[in-house]
Design a protein around this motif. Structure first.
Motif, PDB file in Angstrom:
ATOM      1  N   ASN A 194       0.837  -1.191   0.000  1.00  0.00           N
ATOM      2  CA  ASN A 194       0.000   0.000   0.000  1.00  0.00           C
ATOM      3  C   ASN A 194       0.877   1.248   0.000  1.00  0.00           C
ATOM      4  O   ASN A 194       2.105   1.167   0.103  1.00  0.00           O
ATOM      5  CB  ASN A 194      -0.985  -0.010   1.172  1.00  0.00           C
ATOM      6  CG  ASN A 194      -0.292  -0.014   2.532  1.00  0.00           C
ATOM      7  OD1 ASN A 194       0.879   0.363   2.659  1.00  0.00           O
ATOM      8  ND2 ASN A 194      -1.015  -0.440   3.550  1.00  0.00           N
ATOM      9  N   ASP A 195       0.272   2.410  -0.137  1.00  0.00           N
ATOM     10  CA  ASP A 195       1.038   3.637  -0.319  1.00  0.00           C
ATOM     11  C   ASP A 195       1.996   3.908   0.835  1.00  0.00           C
ATOM     12  O   ASP A 195       3.071   4.484   0.639  1.00  0.00           O
ATOM     13  CB  ASP A 195       0.088   4.825  -0.502  1.00  0.00           C
ATOM     14  CG  ASP A 195      -0.661   4.765  -1.817  1.00  0.00           C
ATOM     15  OD1 ASP A 195      -0.177   4.060  -2.735  1.00  0.00           O
ATOM     16  OD2 ASP A 195      -1.727   5.394  -1.930  1.00  0.00           O
ATOM     17  N   ALA A 196       1.604   3.468   2.026  1.00  0.00           N
ATOM     18  CA  ALA A 196       2.472   3.688   3.184  1.00  0.00           C
ATOM     19  C   ALA A 196       3.508   2.581   3.331  1.00  0.00           C
ATOM     20  O   ALA A 196       4.419   2.688   4.161  1.00  0.00           O
ATOM     21  CB  ALA A 196       1.621   3.785   4.449  1.00  0.00           C
ATOM     22  N   GLY A 197       3.367   1.531   2.531  1.00  0.00           N
ATOM     23  CA  GLY A 197       4.289   0.409   2.632  1.00  0.00           C
ATOM     24  C   GLY A 197       4.095  -0.436   3.870  1.00  0.00           C
ATOM     25  O   GLY A 197       4.955  -1.244   4.234  1.00  0.00           O
ATOM     26  N   THR A 198       2.933  -0.291   4.509  1.00  0.00           N
ATOM     27  CA  THR A 198       2.685  -0.995   5.765  1.00  0.00           C
ATOM     28  C   THR A 198       1.749  -2.188   5.609  1.00  0.00           C
ATOM     29  O   THR A 198       1.541  -2.932   6.570  1.00  0.00           O
ATOM     30  CB  THR A 198       2.073  -0.031   6.787  1.00  0.00           C
ATOM     31  OG1 THR A 198       0.873   0.533   6.228  1.00  0.00           O
ATOM     32  CG2 THR A 198       3.040   1.084   7.119  1.00  0.00           C
ATOM     33  N   GLY A 199       1.175  -2.353   4.437  1.00  0.00           N
ATOM     34  CA  GLY A 199       0.245  -3.449   4.220  1.00  0.00           C
ATOM     35  C   GLY A 199       0.336  -3.980   2.810  1.00  0.00           C
ATOM     36  O   GLY A 199       0.922  -3.352   1.923  1.00  0.00           O
ATOM     37  N   ALA A 200      -0.215  -5.157   2.598  1.00  0.00           N
ATOM     38  CA  ALA A 200      -0.159  -5.815   1.293  1.00  0.00           C
ATOM     39  C   ALA A 200      -1.549  -5.853   0.668  1.00  0.00           C
ATOM     40  O   ALA A 200      -2.542  -6.140   1.342  1.00  0.00           O
ATOM     41  CB  ALA A 200       0.385  -7.227   1.439  1.00  0.00           C
ATOM     42  N   ILE A 201      -1.601  -5.569  -0.624  1.00  0.00           N
ATOM     43  CA  ILE A 201      -2.845  -5.646  -1.392  1.00  0.00           C
ATOM     44  C   ILE A 201      -2.754  -6.863  -2.306  1.00  0.00           C
ATOM     45  O   ILE A 201      -1.825  -6.971  -3.107  1.00  0.00           O
ATOM     46  CB  ILE A 201      -3.033  -4.387  -2.258  1.00  0.00           C
ATOM     47  CG1 ILE A 201      -3.031  -3.130  -1.393  1.00  0.00           C
ATOM     48  CG2 ILE A 201      -4.337  -4.476  -3.063  1.00  0.00           C
ATOM     49  CD1 ILE A 201      -2.920  -1.839  -2.199  1.00  0.00           C
ATOM     50  N   LEU A 202      -3.678  -7.789  -2.177  1.00  0.00           N
ATOM     51  CA  LEU A 202      -3.672  -8.978  -3.027  1.00  0.00           C
ATOM     52  C   LEU A 202      -4.138  -8.596  -4.427  1.00  0.00           C
ATOM     53  O   LEU A 202      -5.256  -8.108  -4.613  1.00  0.00           O
ATOM     54  CB  LEU A 202      -4.577 -10.061  -2.439  1.00  0.00           C
ATOM     55  CG  LEU A 202      -4.709 -11.349  -3.253  1.00  0.00           C
ATOM     56  CD1 LEU A 202      -3.355 -11.995  -3.497  1.00  0.00           C
ATOM     57  CD2 LEU A 202      -5.655 -12.332  -2.573  1.00  0.00           C
ATOM     58  N   CYS A 203      -3.264  -8.827  -5.406  1.00  0.00           N
ATOM     59  CA  CYS A 203      -3.596  -8.491  -6.805  1.00  0.00           C
ATOM     60  C   CYS A 203      -4.042  -9.712  -7.597  1.00  0.00           C
ATOM     61  O   CYS A 203      -5.034  -9.667  -8.318  1.00  0.00           O
ATOM     62  CB  CYS A 203      -2.386  -7.861  -7.490  1.00  0.00           C
ATOM     63  SG  CYS A 203      -1.770  -6.383  -6.680  1.00  0.00           S
ATOM     64  N   THR A 204      -3.281 -10.798  -7.493  1.00  0.00           N
ATOM     65  CA  THR A 204      -3.594 -12.033  -8.229  1.00  0.00           C
ATOM     66  C   THR A 204      -3.215 -13.219  -7.366  1.00  0.00           C
ATOM     67  O   THR A 204      -2.106 -13.272  -6.827  1.00  0.00           O
ATOM     68  CB  THR A 204      -2.815 -12.105  -9.550  1.00  0.00           C
ATOM     69  OG1 THR A 204      -3.206 -11.029 -10.390  1.00  0.00           O
ATOM     70  CG2 THR A 204      -3.099 -13.416 -10.278  1.00  0.00           C
ATOM     71  N   TYR A 205      -4.126 -14.175  -7.246  1.00  0.00           N
ATOM     72  CA  TYR A 205      -3.863 -15.372  -6.454  1.00  0.00           C
ATOM     73  C   TYR A 205      -3.528 -16.519  -7.400  1.00  0.00           C
ATOM     74  O   TYR A 205      -4.301 -16.841  -8.294  1.00  0.00           O
ATOM     75  CB  TYR A 205      -5.079 -15.727  -5.608  1.00  0.00           C
ATOM     76  CG  TYR A 205      -4.766 -16.662  -4.461  1.00  0.00           C
ATOM     77  CD1 TYR A 205      -4.535 -16.150  -3.185  1.00  0.00           C
ATOM     78  CD2 TYR A 205      -4.683 -18.036  -4.643  1.00  0.00           C
ATOM     79  CE1 TYR A 205      -4.234 -16.986  -2.127  1.00  0.00           C
ATOM     80  CE2 TYR A 205      -4.376 -18.871  -3.595  1.00  0.00           C
ATOM     81  CZ  TYR A 205      -4.159 -18.344  -2.339  1.00  0.00           C
ATOM     82  OH  TYR A 205      -3.854 -19.179  -1.288  1.00  0.00           O
ATOM     83  N   GLY A 206      -2.352 -17.125  -7.216  1.00  0.00           N
ATOM     84  CA  GLY A 206      -1.940 -18.227  -8.073  1.00  0.00           C
ATOM     85  C   GLY A 206      -2.463 -19.561  -7.586  1.00  0.00           C
ATOM     86  O   GLY A 206      -2.507 -19.815  -6.377  1.00  0.00           O
ATOM     87  N   ASN A 207      -2.863 -20.424  -8.537  1.00  0.00           N
ATOM     88  CA  ASN A 207      -3.312 -21.780  -8.205  1.00  0.00           C
ATOM     89  C   ASN A 207      -4.474 -21.752  -7.209  1.00  0.00           C
ATOM     90  O   ASN A 207      -4.393 -22.324  -6.119  1.00  0.00           O
ATOM     91  CB  ASN A 207      -2.150 -22.603  -7.650  1.00  0.00           C
ATOM     92  CG  ASN A 207      -2.368 -24.091  -7.818  1.00  0.00           C
ATOM     93  OD1 ASN A 207      -3.146 -24.522  -8.652  1.00  0.00           O
ATOM     94  ND2 ASN A 207      -1.671 -24.883  -7.021  1.00  0.00           N
ATOM     95  N   VAL A 208      -5.553 -21.121  -7.578  1.00  0.00           N
ATOM     96  CA  VAL A 208      -6.675 -20.903  -6.673  1.00  0.00           C
ATOM     97  C   VAL A 208      -7.411 -22.213  -6.371  1.00  0.00           C
ATOM     98  O   VAL A 208      -7.896 -22.872  -7.296  1.00  0.00           O
ATOM     99  CB  VAL A 208      -7.671 -19.889  -7.283  1.00  0.00           C
ATOM    100  CG1 VAL A 208      -8.793 -19.594  -6.299  1.00  0.00           C
ATOM    101  CG2 VAL A 208      -6.950 -18.606  -7.663  1.00  0.00           C
ATOM    102  N   PRO A 209      -7.529 -22.613  -5.092  1.00  0.00           N
ATOM    103  CA  PRO A 209      -8.311 -23.807  -4.751  1.00  0.00           C
ATOM    104  C   PRO A 209      -9.801 -23.466  -4.705  1.00  0.00           C
ATOM    105  O   PRO A 209     -10.184 -22.288  -4.633  1.00  0.00           O
ATOM    106  CB  PRO A 209      -7.791 -24.170  -3.357  1.00  0.00           C
ATOM    107  CG  PRO A 209      -7.401 -22.853  -2.763  1.00  0.00           C
ATOM    108  CD  PRO A 209      -6.895 -22.012  -3.904  1.00  0.00           C
ATOM    109  N   ALA A 210     -10.627 -24.489  -4.728  1.00  0.00           N
ATOM    110  CA  ALA A 210     -12.073 -24.258  -4.689  1.00  0.00           C
ATOM    111  C   ALA A 210     -12.490 -23.609  -3.370  1.00  0.00           C
ATOM    112  O   ALA A 210     -13.329 -22.713  -3.348  1.00  0.00           O
ATOM    113  CB  ALA A 210     -12.819 -25.571  -4.898  1.00  0.00           C
ATOM    114  N   GLU A 211     -11.908 -24.089  -2.273  1.00  0.00           N
ATOM    115  CA  GLU A 211     -12.201 -23.524  -0.959  1.00  0.00           C
ATOM    116  C   GLU A 211     -10.975 -22.740  -0.513  1.00  0.00           C
ATOM    117  O   GLU A 211      -9.965 -23.315  -0.123  1.00  0.00           O
ATOM    118  CB  GLU A 211     -12.562 -24.628   0.030  1.00  0.00           C
ATOM    119  CG  GLU A 211     -13.827 -25.391  -0.371  1.00  0.00           C
ATOM    120  CD  GLU A 211     -14.191 -26.484   0.612  1.00  0.00           C
ATOM    121  OE1 GLU A 211     -13.444 -26.674   1.607  1.00  0.00           O
ATOM    122  OE2 GLU A 211     -15.217 -27.153   0.412  1.00  0.00           O
TER     123      GLU A 211
END
Length: 548
Positions: A221-238
């Motif tokens: 994030n802009d402050a560099g204090t958190g992560a924003i999920l952009c793309t999830y690889g190998n997505v499981p059903a659950e």
């Protein structure tokens, strides 16, 4: 009259001229048409567009056409325009829907790939992108269903922006490494929508804004204090979204993170995530259960949860979150919002194994291969009533402290109904196989051959207010057999040398042979073939019977 008619025509002409002048002002002036020229290399002829203004303007020499038969194409770098050599820096739609090309190399010096430039190139397997590239346009590789390799030249001093859905529908793309100069991948939307085979996205170490964790793509994030999920690889059903990535708390789902993902059926989002950006979970047509664990009102972009599965439910932690997730954020009629957690789902799988023969009794072991939220289980087992009589059940797992067993016999079948229950409030979860019980049955006189047990039914249930309904347990292995050998091969009631002589008549006979009905009496170990192993076992039995 003539003057009046002339005046009217003059007035019409004046109004038309004024309207035309106004249109020119509003549209920004007359647009000069762009020009084009050609560059010929040993791979064919490339059309280069240049010049112009307004909508017809080329910002720099642009590849807009190709005539050639090569499948592996390297773009030209120079073009002569008005007697002056210039750099070609933009790839336009020269290859759009070209199904013949298999690879494209874009040389250094190119700075832009226009929107949809290579869309529909279904034969394209590889592309090389230079370090000079600064922008890849929307849907640039849309529908490149054979694309497996995307190679970037690293440029630590450069910047590279990806527009929306750059790799949309690249169904063969399994992995990709984004270069160190990656500067924007989610300003406009997810670049990997429709990449159904995508297993891993990595980022070159040193990239200041993006990083990879467990094959998934995150932005700081802009402050560099958190992560924003952009793309999830190998997505499981659950799917359970991780609470941290790269040592940072995951605070947001980026724009279109899971847009149109048809693989997921349930998603649990940790309490650390309080931002859900535009369409992050929209059009997930099989998503039935979404659990939002945040306890404060989340920040919601447009349509974050629209068009989920029919009868889908968004579970939220409290009324404050429920009030924030209004019907404009989901599709009314398909999805409802509930305060609480999903009902626990009870599942179990079981199998049966032969335990052996001793003292005139056969034994079978009942295994619980796996279980989730299990509190009680019931099994129906069947036996041949001509072979065995009612037996005993010994519980092997101490977690089950109370049980009931019922035996009945009808139509030649001995049936056992075995109920196992546990006391206490917590349901049981087993990730590895455990022995639940041993069933031991006395043999009837003179019975030999295969003694078989069969699980004919199995059911499981949980306990508590959130427990789901009773379910059928999966039966991994339904039958098991214990073989009881008979050494009276000739059937005269005695075990002696005549049995060995009779057995020798059927040496090497096997299941399926015409004489197998008679020969199988010599198969004393029950392995389906009469061989030396049967003779050795028979020899020992005769020796014992004769007291030698």
């Amino acid at each position: 009259m003539q003057r009046s008619a002339f005046a009217q025509e003059a007035k019409k002409f004046f109004l038309m001229a004024a309207s035309f002048a106004l249109a020119i002002v509003l549209l920004g002036g007359v647009k000069a048409a762009a020009a084009s020229t050609e560059v010929t290399t040993d791979q064919g002829t490339f059309t280069i567009g240049y010049g112009g203004s307004g909508y017809n303007k080329y910002d720099a020499p642009t590849v807009i056409g190709y005539k050639g038969s090569d499948s592996d194409v390297t773009l030209p770098t120079k073009v002569t325009i008005n007697d002056t050599e210039q750099d070609i820096t933009i790839l336009g739609d020269a290859f759009k829907s070209n199904t013949a090309i298999t690879s494209v190399t874009i040389p250094e010096g190119y700075t832009s790939i226009e929107g949809s430039a290579l869309s529909g190139c279904s034969g394209l397997t590889a592309v090389t992108i230079p370090g000079s590239m600064t922008q890849i346009g929307y849907t640039a590789f849309n529908g490149c269903t054979s694309l497996t390799t995307v190679s970037f030249t690293e440029n630590k001093d450069g910047t590279l922006k990806f527009m929306n859905k750059v790799f949309n529908g690249c169904t063969a793309l399994e992995s990709i490494n984004l270069p160190i100069q990656t500067s924007d991948v989610n300003g406009d939307g997810n670049i990997f929508t429709g990449c159904t085979a995508l297993k891993s996205v990595t980022v070159t170490e040193g990239c200041t804004k993006y990083f990879s964790d467990n094959g998934s793509l995150y932005a700081k994030n802009d402050a560099g204090t958190g992560a924003i999920l952009c793309t999830y690889g190998n997505v499981p059903a659950e799917l359970t979204i991780p609470a941290t990535a790269g040592g940072l708390p995951v605070t947001a789902l980026g724009i279109m993170t899971f847009y149109e993902n048809k693989a997921i059926t349930s998603v649990t989002v940790p309490a650390s995530v309080t931002v859900f950006e535009r369409m992050c979970l929209s059009y997930c047509s099989n998503l039935k259960t979404l659990v939002l664990q945040c306890e404060t009102a989340p920040e919601l972009g447009s349509s974050p949860f629209t068009y989920m599965a029919a009868d889908s439910v968004i579970y939220v932690a409290n009324e404050t979150v429920a009030a924030a997730v209004t019907s404009s954020n989901y599709t009314a009629g398909k999805t409802t919002v509930k305060v609480g957690t999903p009902s626990a789902t009870t599942v179990a799988s079981v199998s049966l194994k032969a335990a052996g023969y001793a003292d005139g009794k056969v034994s079978f072991d009942l295994y619980l291969d796996s279980a989730t939220e299990l509190n009680a289980a019931m099994f129906q087992l069947r036996f041949d009533a001509a072979q065995v009589t009612e037996g005993t059940v010994t519980v092997a797992d101490s977690s089950f402290t109370n049980n009931n067993f019922q035996w009945t016999e009808a139509d030649g079948t001995l049936t056992a109904v075995l109920q196992f229950g546990k006391t206490g409030d917590e349901n049981l979860t087993y990730e590895e196989s455990v022995k639940l019980a041993t069933i031991t049955l006395p043999l009837k006189d003179g019975v030999t051959g295969n003694i078989t047990a069969t699980i004919s039914k199995a059911a499981a249930a949980g306990a508590g207010e959130d427990a789901g309904p009773q379910v059928d347990a999966a039966i991994t292995t339904a039958t098991a057999s214990v073989f009881i050998a008979s050494y009276d091969v000739n059937g005269d009631g005695k075990i002696d040398l005549k049995d060995i002589a009779e057995a020798q008549r059927y040496y090497q006979a096997k299941t399926g042979d015409e004489n197998w009905t008679k020969a199988q009496t010599a198969d004393v170990n029950g392995d389906g073939v009469v061989d030396i192993q049967d003779y050795i076992a028979l020899f020992h039995a005769v020796v014992d019977a004769m007291g030698w």
